[in-house]
Motif scaffolding. Sequence first.
Motif, PDB file in Angstrom:
ATOM      1  N   TYR A   1       0.813  -1.214   0.000  1.00 21.74           N
ATOM      2  CA  TYR A   1       0.000   0.000   0.000  1.00 21.74           C
ATOM      3  C   TYR A   1       0.853   1.274   0.000  1.00 21.74           C
ATOM      4  N   THR A   2       1.848   1.286  -0.873  1.00 25.26           N
ATOM      5  CA  THR A   2       2.626   2.492  -1.093  1.00 25.26           C
ATOM      6  C   THR A   2       1.816   3.414  -1.993  1.00 25.26           C
ATOM      7  N   HIS A   3       2.416   4.501  -2.415  1.00 27.69           N
ATOM      8  CA  HIS A   3       1.736   5.398  -3.359  1.00 27.69           C
ATOM      9  C   HIS A   3       2.692   5.674  -4.504  1.00 27.69           C
ATOM     10  N   PRO A   4       2.548   5.019  -5.657  1.00 31.11           N
ATOM     11  CA  PRO A   4       1.417   4.178  -6.048  1.00 31.11           C
ATOM     12  C   PRO A   4       1.440   2.810  -5.370  1.00 31.11           C
ATOM     13  N   GLU A   5       0.277   2.147  -5.387  1.00 32.35           N
ATOM     14  CA  GLU A   5       0.141   0.824  -4.803  1.00 32.35           C
ATOM     15  C   GLU A   5       0.674  -0.247  -5.758  1.00 32.35           C
ATOM     16  N   ILE A   6       1.032  -1.399  -5.172  1.00 33.75           N
ATOM     17  CA  ILE A   6       1.383  -2.582  -5.957  1.00 33.75           C
ATOM     18  C   ILE A   6       0.411  -3.691  -5.564  1.00 33.75           C
ATOM     19  N   ALA A   7      -0.170  -4.338  -6.547  1.00 34.53           N
ATOM     20  CA  ALA A   7      -1.057  -5.469  -6.278  1.00 34.53           C
ATOM     21  C   ALA A   7      -0.742  -6.575  -7.273  1.00 34.53           C
ATOM     22  N   SER A   8      -0.794  -7.825  -6.803  1.00 33.21           N
ATOM     23  CA  SER A   8      -0.458  -8.931  -7.700  1.00 33.21           C
ATOM     24  C   SER A   8      -1.096 -10.223  -7.215  1.00 33.21           C
ATOM     25  N   PHE A   9      -1.162 -11.185  -8.110  1.00 31.74           N
ATOM     26  CA  PHE A   9      -1.546 -12.552  -7.751  1.00 31.74           C
ATOM     27  C   PHE A   9      -0.924 -13.503  -8.748  1.00 31.74           C
ATOM     28  N   GLY A  10      -0.856 -14.766  -8.361  1.00 36.64           N
ATOM     29  CA  GLY A  10      -0.435 -15.799  -9.296  1.00 36.64           C
ATOM     30  C   GLY A  10       1.045 -15.800  -9.624  1.00 36.64           C
ATOM     31  N   LEU A  11       1.340 -16.247 -10.837  1.00 34.04           N
ATOM     32  CA  LEU A  11       2.712 -16.464 -11.276  1.00 34.04           C
ATOM     33  C   LEU A  11       3.249 -15.252 -12.021  1.00 34.04           C
ATOM     34  N   ASN A  12       4.547 -14.975 -11.846  1.00 31.71           N
ATOM     35  CA  ASN A  12       5.183 -14.019 -12.736  1.00 31.71           C
ATOM     36  C   ASN A  12       5.689 -14.774 -13.960  1.00 31.71           C
ATOM     37  N   GLU A  13       6.267 -14.059 -14.901  1.00 35.12           N
ATOM     38  CA  GLU A  13       6.659 -14.668 -16.172  1.00 35.12           C
ATOM     39  C   GLU A  13       7.673 -15.789 -15.969  1.00 35.12           C
ATOM     40  N   GLU A  14       8.664 -15.551 -15.133  1.00 29.73           N
ATOM     41  CA  GLU A  14       9.706 -16.550 -14.903  1.00 29.73           C
ATOM     42  C   GLU A  14       9.143 -17.798 -14.232  1.00 29.73           C
ATOM     43  N   GLN A  15       8.291 -17.592 -13.236  1.00 30.84           N
ATOM     44  CA  GLN A  15       7.686 -18.737 -12.537  1.00 30.84           C
ATOM     45  C   GLN A  15       6.815 -19.559 -13.487  1.00 30.84           C
ATOM     46  N   ALA A  16       6.071 -18.867 -14.348  1.00 29.05           N
ATOM     47  CA  ALA A  16       5.201 -19.576 -15.288  1.00 29.05           C
ATOM     48  C   ALA A  16       6.020 -20.407 -16.273  1.00 29.05           C
ATOM     49  N   LYS A  17       7.127 -19.870 -16.744  1.00 30.13           N
ATOM     50  CA  LYS A  17       7.998 -20.620 -17.661  1.00 30.13           C
ATOM     51  C   LYS A  17       8.599 -21.830 -16.964  1.00 30.13           C
ATOM     52  N   ASP A  18       8.985 -21.665 -15.697  1.00 31.07           N
ATOM     53  CA  ASP A  18       9.560 -22.767 -14.931  1.00 31.07           C
ATOM     54  C   ASP A  18       8.560 -23.907 -14.763  1.00 31.07           C
ATOM     55  N   LYS A  19       7.263 -23.568 -14.769  1.00 36.22           N
ATOM     56  CA  LYS A  19       6.222 -24.582 -14.633  1.00 36.22           C
ATOM     57  C   LYS A  19       5.827 -25.197 -15.969  1.00 36.22           C
ATOM     58  N   GLY A  20       6.482 -24.747 -17.044  1.00 32.76           N
ATOM     59  CA  GLY A  20       6.262 -25.356 -18.344  1.00 32.76           C
ATOM     60  C   GLY A  20       5.231 -24.675 -19.219  1.00 32.76           C
ATOM     61  N   TYR A  21       4.734 -23.541 -18.833  1.00 32.70           N
ATOM     62  CA  TYR A  21       3.748 -22.839 -19.650  1.00 32.70           C
ATOM     63  C   TYR A  21       4.411 -22.147 -20.837  1.00 32.70           C
ATOM     64  N   ASN A  22       3.670 -22.065 -21.932  1.00 34.03           N
ATOM     65  CA  ASN A  22       4.073 -21.251 -23.079  1.00 34.03           C
ATOM     66  C   ASN A  22       3.541 -19.847 -22.792  1.00 34.03           C
TER      67      ASN A  22
END
Length: 451
Positions: free
Chosen positions: A337-358
């Motif tokens: 909750y900084t200004h601006p805020e950061i919000a996220s969920f799930g996988l980032n690009e690197e994590q998704a690639k590591d799990k085998g996703y295209n």
Amino acid sequence: MLQHFDLIVIGAGPGGYVAAIRAAQKGKKVAIIEKSSLGGTCLNVGCIPSKTFLQHSEWIENIKKANFHGISAEVQEIHYEKLVERKNKVVSTLAHGIEHLLQKNNITLIKGEATILKSMIVMVNNQEFKSKDVILATGSRPFVPPIKGLHNVAYYTTDTFFNMKEQPKELIIIGGGVIGIELAFAMAPLGTKVTVIEAADDILLTEDDEARTIIKKKMNQLEITYYTKAQIVEVTRNEVLLDQLKVPYTHLLVATGRKANIDIANALHLELDENQRFIKVNRNYLTSKNHVYAIGDVIGGYQLAHAASKEGLVAVAAILNESHSALNQEEIPRAVYTHPEIASFGLNEEQAKDKGYNVLTKKMTFKTNGRAIAMDETVGFVKLVTEKSNHEILGAVVVGANATELLNQILAVKHSEGRIEELCSLIYGHPNLSETIGETAESMLFKAIHE
């Protein structure tokens, strides 16, 4: 006289009280035990106080912004004690709300510290209670690292910081994680000279790289000094000594994470995780001992209030033998909750690639968004991480004004098994910050209108 219950919940934080209420709603006789304050860490010394103080700092920033754009206003004085008083009222209001809900659902509130005997009798203030099932929601406490000289000086932790009656002149925050950085943003706009000291390679290492870059730029604008890869040699009464530097302070905050309260778990000889830091549980939050469940900070994972609440609901469903879905870790929203805020969920690009996703990733900024321009809140972006062929939503990051609210729109579509097509086909109100979500999704299927 031994009192009997269907369920005893130990800890009245956001995991414990939610679990207790749900069980009571299902007709169970429930008791909840709390040794400190209703609402736990989140309500009393965490989420709510910090967000209240962040609101104060945002008001200051908005006044400065208004001056820049032609509305003359002046902050003549900051009455810090009144800010603390407002924080106390916010906390009190919510605590009374929890107490009312417990009473409304006929839940027995027991004040005091609980211990559990081998016979599964729960002891509080020399009184004995018995229950078929027990949920441990005992939370966590601040972790204080072994820093030379620290035990000889007065310092605050996140459990004591909001009891401060005077505004710090020079505040050093040891720890550049989410809590430390949020509190830096809460204090700097009020006029406090803030310095953040972080031992790791960067601040906010749990967050998106591009998000971190934006936050560090804003920290420079707020004149928040930060040191990374820092080695603290010693702490004295008015200085923190780094390798080649002495940093003065009037107030010192240690915000280096939290340690699970596993005393009861150890007394029951419950199995812990491989690092011996948290209670080991199965997908229903059952521990190694039958009829003993654990939720929240004591089991590790995302140590977040909303995660604990959901874990509590899953545990109660398991106790009642109701059909239920396991908590999907990739659908737990995370927020700074900084200004601006950061919000996220799930996988980032690197994590998704590591799990085998295209993987296909797209990002669009708020720079062309009409509402953002009107609000003078164009800093930030929407980033979507998807599977390239079937357009499954794997993760998302939103940085900007109201990012923590905007993220839920994307998460709702994912939770409903929607894909990028659903984000594209939504009709977004105009002008609205959420239009950038639709634009980002459109840019993944074809060229977005404002791209």
